[in-house]
Design a protein around this motif. Structure first.
Motif, mmCIF file in Angstrom:
data_model
loop_
_atom_site.group_PDB
_atom_site.id
_atom_site.type_symbol
_atom_site.label_atom_id
_atom_site.label_comp_id
_atom_site.label_asym_id
_atom_site.label_seq_id
_atom_site.Cartn_x
_atom_site.Cartn_y
_atom_site.Cartn_z
ATOM 1 N N UNK A 208 0.835 -1.206 0.000
ATOM 2 C CA UNK A 208 0.000 0.000 0.000
ATOM 3 C C UNK A 208 0.868 1.253 0.000
ATOM 4 N N UNK A 209 1.975 1.211 0.720
ATOM 5 C CA UNK A 209 2.896 2.357 0.752
ATOM 6 C C UNK A 209 3.480 2.610 -0.630
ATOM 7 N N UNK A 210 3.913 1.547 -1.316
ATOM 8 C CA UNK A 210 4.493 1.692 -2.651
ATOM 9 C C UNK A 210 3.482 2.294 -3.619
ATOM 10 N N UNK A 211 2.275 1.754 -3.634
ATOM 11 C CA UNK A 211 1.287 2.256 -4.589
ATOM 12 C C UNK A 211 0.861 3.683 -4.265
ATOM 13 N N UNK A 212 0.887 4.039 -2.989
ATOM 14 C CA UNK A 212 0.501 5.407 -2.628
ATOM 15 C C UNK A 212 1.589 6.411 -2.969
ATOM 16 N N UNK A 213 2.862 5.991 -2.944
ATOM 17 C CA UNK A 213 3.972 6.910 -3.207
ATOM 18 C C UNK A 213 4.411 6.920 -4.666
ATOM 19 N N UNK A 214 3.928 5.984 -5.458
ATOM 20 C CA UNK A 214 4.277 5.923 -6.876
ATOM 21 C C UNK A 214 3.217 6.684 -7.675
ATOM 22 N N UNK A 215 3.599 7.726 -8.413
ATOM 23 C CA UNK A 215 2.603 8.484 -9.154
ATOM 24 C C UNK A 215 1.720 7.632 -10.068
ATOM 25 N N UNK A 216 2.272 6.575 -10.640
ATOM 26 C CA UNK A 216 1.476 5.706 -11.504
ATOM 27 C C UNK A 216 0.439 4.919 -10.710
ATOM 28 N N UNK A 217 0.609 4.833 -9.390
ATOM 29 C CA UNK A 217 -0.390 4.211 -8.531
ATOM 30 C C UNK A 217 -0.426 2.704 -8.568
ATOM 31 N N UNK A 218 0.671 2.072 -8.931
ATOM 32 C CA UNK A 218 0.677 0.608 -9.003
ATOM 33 C C UNK A 218 2.099 0.086 -8.924
ATOM 34 N N UNK A 247 12.862 3.446 -14.623
ATOM 35 C CA UNK A 247 11.572 2.942 -15.099
ATOM 36 C C UNK A 247 10.782 2.577 -13.842
ATOM 37 N N UNK A 248 10.190 3.591 -13.203
ATOM 38 C CA UNK A 248 9.694 3.409 -11.837
ATOM 39 C C UNK A 248 8.329 4.014 -11.599
ATOM 40 N N UNK A 249 7.599 4.335 -12.658
ATOM 41 C CA UNK A 249 6.281 4.930 -12.477
ATOM 42 C C UNK A 249 6.306 6.306 -11.843
ATOM 43 N N UNK A 250 7.483 6.936 -11.820
ATOM 44 C CA UNK A 250 7.620 8.268 -11.252
ATOM 45 C C UNK A 250 8.065 8.309 -9.799
ATOM 46 N N UNK A 251 8.369 7.150 -9.207
ATOM 47 C CA UNK A 251 8.681 7.086 -7.779
ATOM 48 C C UNK A 251 9.836 8.011 -7.395
ATOM 49 N N UNK A 252 10.944 7.953 -8.139
ATOM 50 C CA UNK A 252 12.115 8.742 -7.761
ATOM 51 C C UNK A 252 11.932 10.222 -8.054
#
Length: 255
Positions: A208-218, A247-252
């Motif tokens: 849940x933390x990963x999906x909430x902090x990743x702009x792509x949401x997954x 390639x991180x869905x925007x995380x960094x």
């Protein structure tokens, strides 16, 4: 769009029995390349090769079983591959492992094992293949890095140190081989749903933390890495060198 075509190219992908490496090998095959699958165990490679052979002519899928941390084994395998099929046009240093544990408790042997597989193997395989690329005047090397080149979390110190080192090695390879027509870049996947991350995917709180902090949401999928991997292996990226592509869905970008 023909600049993305890999027809006629030979690609060696380490650690390609499953996961990211297998997905990249599949994408290269679909893009027209011949692919060489690798892991230390020849018997375990065959099911992976059989799967890919259903997508193309059987001769386009090869196997080469060797331990990427064993210099003598690497040199022998690359020499055999080169003698039979020519020097690879593309090398993906993908082999990697993860051993988690607190820094105060993790055994030195485990630290060394992670660093050997995740970093030193790219040095050994990379320079062995690069000798032929430099002599020919062309080649593409892609080192599979990680968001932990940039971010870290508790209990992953060996992996984070090795992947950070791999980013530095990528730039060093560029500095030494770019004038010989060799492009060396890193791909840094974010949190992907793979066997390596199975324990994290199954942790509801962390997931849940990963999906909430990743702009792509997954969570990412291995297929998310394949497009950038084809780009970096193709003529479309001939002036891209020494870069680590996240390639991180925007995380960094936001954390």
């Amino acid at each position: 769009m023909t600049s993305f075509d890999l027809t006629g190219k030979l690609a060696l992908v380490t650690g390609s029995r499953r996961g990211i490496g297998h997905a990249i090998a599949r994408a290269y095959l679909i893009a027209g390349a011949r692919v060489v699958l690798n892991c230390p165990d020849a018997d375990r490679l065959e099911p992976a090769a059989a799967e890919l052979r259903t997508l193309s002519a059987p001769g386009n899928v090869l196997t080469s079983a060797f331990d990427v941390t064993d210099e003598a084994a690497v040199e022998a395998a690359v020499a055999e591959l080169t003698a039979e099929h020519g020097c690879p046009d593309i090398l993906v240093n993908n082999a990697g492992i993860q051993i988690r544990g607190p820094l105060t408790e993790i055994p030195v042997a485990d630290w060394r094992k992670v660093v050997d597989v995740d970093l030193t193997s790219a040095f050994i395989v990379g320079r062995t293949v690069a000798r032929g690329m430099v002599a020919r005047g062309s080649g593409k090397i892609i080192n599979v890095c990680s968001v932990q080149n940039h971010l870290v979390r508790p209990t992953t110190a060996p992996y984070a140190a090795a992947k950070s080192g791999l980013g530095g090695l990528t730039r060093s390879m560029c500095a030494e081989w770019a004038r010989s027509g060799v492009q060396v870049n890193g791909l840094a996947p974010g949190y992907l749903d793979t066997d390596l991350n199975a324990s994290l995917v199954g942790d509801a709180e962390f997931s849940a933390w990963i999906t909430s902090r990743t702009p792509a949401g997954r969570w990412g999928e291995v297929e998310d890495v394949t497009g950038p991997a084809v780009w970096l292996a193709s003529a479309a990226s001939d002036f891209v060198n020494g870069q680590v592509v996240y390639v991180d869905g925007g995380l960094t970008a936001v954390i």
